[in-house]
Design a protein around this motif. Structure first.
Motif, mmCIF file in Angstrom:
data_model
loop_
_atom_site.group_PDB
_atom_site.id
_atom_site.type_symbol
_atom_site.label_atom_id
_atom_site.label_comp_id
_atom_site.label_asym_id
_atom_site.label_seq_id
_atom_site.Cartn_x
_atom_site.Cartn_y
_atom_site.Cartn_z
ATOM 1 N N UNK A 113 0.822 -1.206 0.000
ATOM 2 C CA UNK A 113 0.000 0.000 0.000
ATOM 3 C C UNK A 113 0.858 1.260 0.000
ATOM 4 N N UNK A 114 2.009 1.214 0.670
ATOM 5 C CA UNK A 114 2.913 2.372 0.639
ATOM 6 C C UNK A 114 3.425 2.629 -0.771
ATOM 7 N N UNK A 115 3.665 1.543 -1.501
ATOM 8 C CA UNK A 115 4.107 1.708 -2.888
ATOM 9 C C UNK A 115 2.972 2.200 -3.775
ATOM 10 N N UNK A 116 1.779 1.681 -3.535
ATOM 11 C CA UNK A 116 0.647 2.049 -4.385
ATOM 12 C C UNK A 116 0.289 3.518 -4.234
ATOM 13 N N UNK A 117 0.254 3.992 -3.006
ATOM 14 C CA UNK A 117 -0.134 5.383 -2.768
ATOM 15 C C UNK A 117 1.069 6.327 -2.699
ATOM 16 N N UNK A 118 2.251 5.801 -2.981
ATOM 17 C CA UNK A 118 3.476 6.597 -3.099
ATOM 18 C C UNK A 118 3.759 7.427 -1.850
ATOM 19 N N UNK A 119 3.654 6.750 -0.704
ATOM 20 C CA UNK A 119 3.945 7.423 0.562
ATOM 21 C C UNK A 119 5.392 7.222 1.012
ATOM 22 N N UNK A 120 6.169 6.433 0.262
ATOM 23 C CA UNK A 120 7.556 6.191 0.647
ATOM 24 C C UNK A 120 8.358 7.492 0.720
ATOM 25 N N UNK A 121 8.283 8.394 -0.287
ATOM 26 C CA UNK A 121 9.039 9.653 -0.167
ATOM 27 C C UNK A 121 8.624 10.486 1.040
ATOM 28 N N UNK A 122 7.365 10.380 1.467
ATOM 29 C CA UNK A 122 6.934 11.122 2.653
ATOM 30 C C UNK A 122 7.610 10.587 3.901
ATOM 31 N N UNK A 123 7.745 9.262 4.001
ATOM 32 C CA UNK A 123 8.476 8.683 5.129
ATOM 33 C C UNK A 123 9.927 9.169 5.128
ATOM 34 N N UNK A 124 10.543 9.147 3.951
ATOM 35 C CA UNK A 124 11.963 9.477 3.880
ATOM 36 C C UNK A 124 12.227 10.972 3.984
ATOM 37 N N UNK A 125 11.182 11.802 3.931
ATOM 38 C CA UNK A 125 11.370 13.232 4.141
ATOM 39 C C UNK A 125 11.518 13.558 5.617
ATOM 40 N N UNK A 126 11.182 12.605 6.464
ATOM 41 C CA UNK A 126 11.355 12.743 7.907
ATOM 42 C C UNK A 126 12.701 12.119 8.302
ATOM 43 N N UNK A 127 13.030 12.104 9.606
ATOM 44 C CA UNK A 127 14.303 11.472 9.996
ATOM 45 C C UNK A 127 14.227 9.945 9.907
ATOM 46 N N UNK A 128 13.793 9.434 8.765
ATOM 47 C CA UNK A 128 13.708 8.000 8.502
ATOM 48 C C UNK A 128 14.314 7.762 7.122
ATOM 49 N N UNK A 129 15.302 6.882 7.039
ATOM 50 C CA UNK A 129 15.859 6.549 5.741
ATOM 51 C C UNK A 129 15.423 5.140 5.350
ATOM 52 N N UNK A 130 15.939 4.640 4.239
ATOM 53 C CA UNK A 130 15.505 3.341 3.740
ATOM 54 C C UNK A 130 15.840 2.219 4.721
ATOM 55 N N UNK A 131 16.998 2.301 5.379
ATOM 56 C CA UNK A 131 17.366 1.267 6.351
ATOM 57 C C UNK A 131 16.417 1.268 7.540
#
Length: 301
Positions: A113-131
């Motif tokens: 669902x994160x991929x479908x609604x493209x919320x991944x960049x929103x997560x990574x705009x915070x102090x959260x990276x891919x790891x």
């Protein structure tokens, strides 16, 4: 023809205070963000915090998963048996179809669902990276799967003690069951998350996860049966390394005192073959986790 606006003289300019203020509170940082993402994902795996319809399948599957534990305890108590009908380490394998359905349901909810609604960049705009994202999702799915297995085992353990089946025997079996449940959860979470992370469609993710775990298992089981019929039982253990289900079966029967579910109850022969089971399982988990990190370094762009 419009008249150009007359510029405001510098001595008549005004700066209006519209109430914006700098944030001066505590900045909780990436650790708090990871913990929040973990809790949110874990709750979502059981439909908590979502609509009532989203709770039906996970809660229903959990009730079905726990039902044999209650029934086995009742049978052991009423029939005055010396042991439980289903062993602690055998329980996840006995209920593997229900576990597989829950796994196929929970993993796409966490990542597709994160991929479908493209919320991944929103997560990574915070102090959260891919790891951080991968670690939180992996830990959440592993915890959800562990609870899915460990709670029925706990019910079985409590019932075994109430039925007076022996404190030492039940405690040892319960500890082995929890150890296997932890390994079972981590192993399946790694493969399922990697599979679900490659499609934004939840339905495709469900079908792909079922296929990844089901097709190799039936193929390996069929070849193992042929090997037994042809008088080559020593090859059964080697063949068990080539599917997730048989790999977990061999792990619990070799190291945790469980009964083998291989055709004709064939046992794994050879120290090297037995040692290969935990090594292959660990290697698959590490490989899937590394591929997940690579996947989300690209998904966040």
């Amino acid at each position: 023809m419009t008249t150009p606006a007359t510029p405001t003289p510098a001595h008549e300019a005004r700066i209006h205070n519209i109430g914006y203020r700098r944030y001066t509170g505590e900045r909780l940082g990436s650790l708090y963000a990871r913990r929040s993402l973990f809790i949110h994902s874990l709750r979502g795996a059981y439909g908590l915090g979502r609509s009532a319809r989203s709770k039906v399948l996970p809660i229903g599957l959990f009730v079905i998963m726990a039902a044999p534990a209650i029934v086995s305890v009742a049978v052991a108590t009423v029939a005055s048996q010396d042991e439980l009908p289903i062993g602690y380490t055998d329980y996840p394998l006995f209920m593997q179809p229900i576990f597989g359905l829950y796994l196929a349901l929970a993993a796409p909810v966490m990542v597709s669902l994160d991929l479908r609604y493209r919320t991944i960049p929103l997560y990574f705009s915070r102090p959260v990276d891919s790891a951080d994202y991968v670690a939180a999702k992996f830990a959440a799915l592993s915890a959800a799967l562990f609870l899915f297995v460990a709670i029925p085992l706990t019910i079985t353990y409590a019932g075994g003690l109430l039925a007076e089946l022996g404190f030492a025997t039940q405690t040892e079996g319960y500890a082995q069951g929890l150890a296997f449940a932890a390994a079972f959860a981590v192993f399946h979470a790694a493969i399922a998350l990697l599979t679900a992370s490659h499609t934004p469609r939840r339905g495709f993710g469900v079908a792909a996860i079922i296929g990844v775990f089901t097709i190799p298992y039936f193929a390996v089981t069929a070849v193992q049966a042929v090997a037994v019929e042809q008088g080559n039982p020593d090859n059964v253990g080697i063949l068990g390394l080539f599917s997730p289900g048989s790999l977990m079966d061999g792990l619990q029967s070799s190291f945790l005192g469980g009964e083998s579910q291989f055709p004709e109850n064939a046992e794994i022969t050879g120290t090297a073959t037995q040692a290969a089971y935990p090594l292959v399982a660990l290697a698959l988990v590490v490989l899937c986790y590394a591929l997940l990190l690579r996947r989300y370094r690209k998904a966040g762009l």
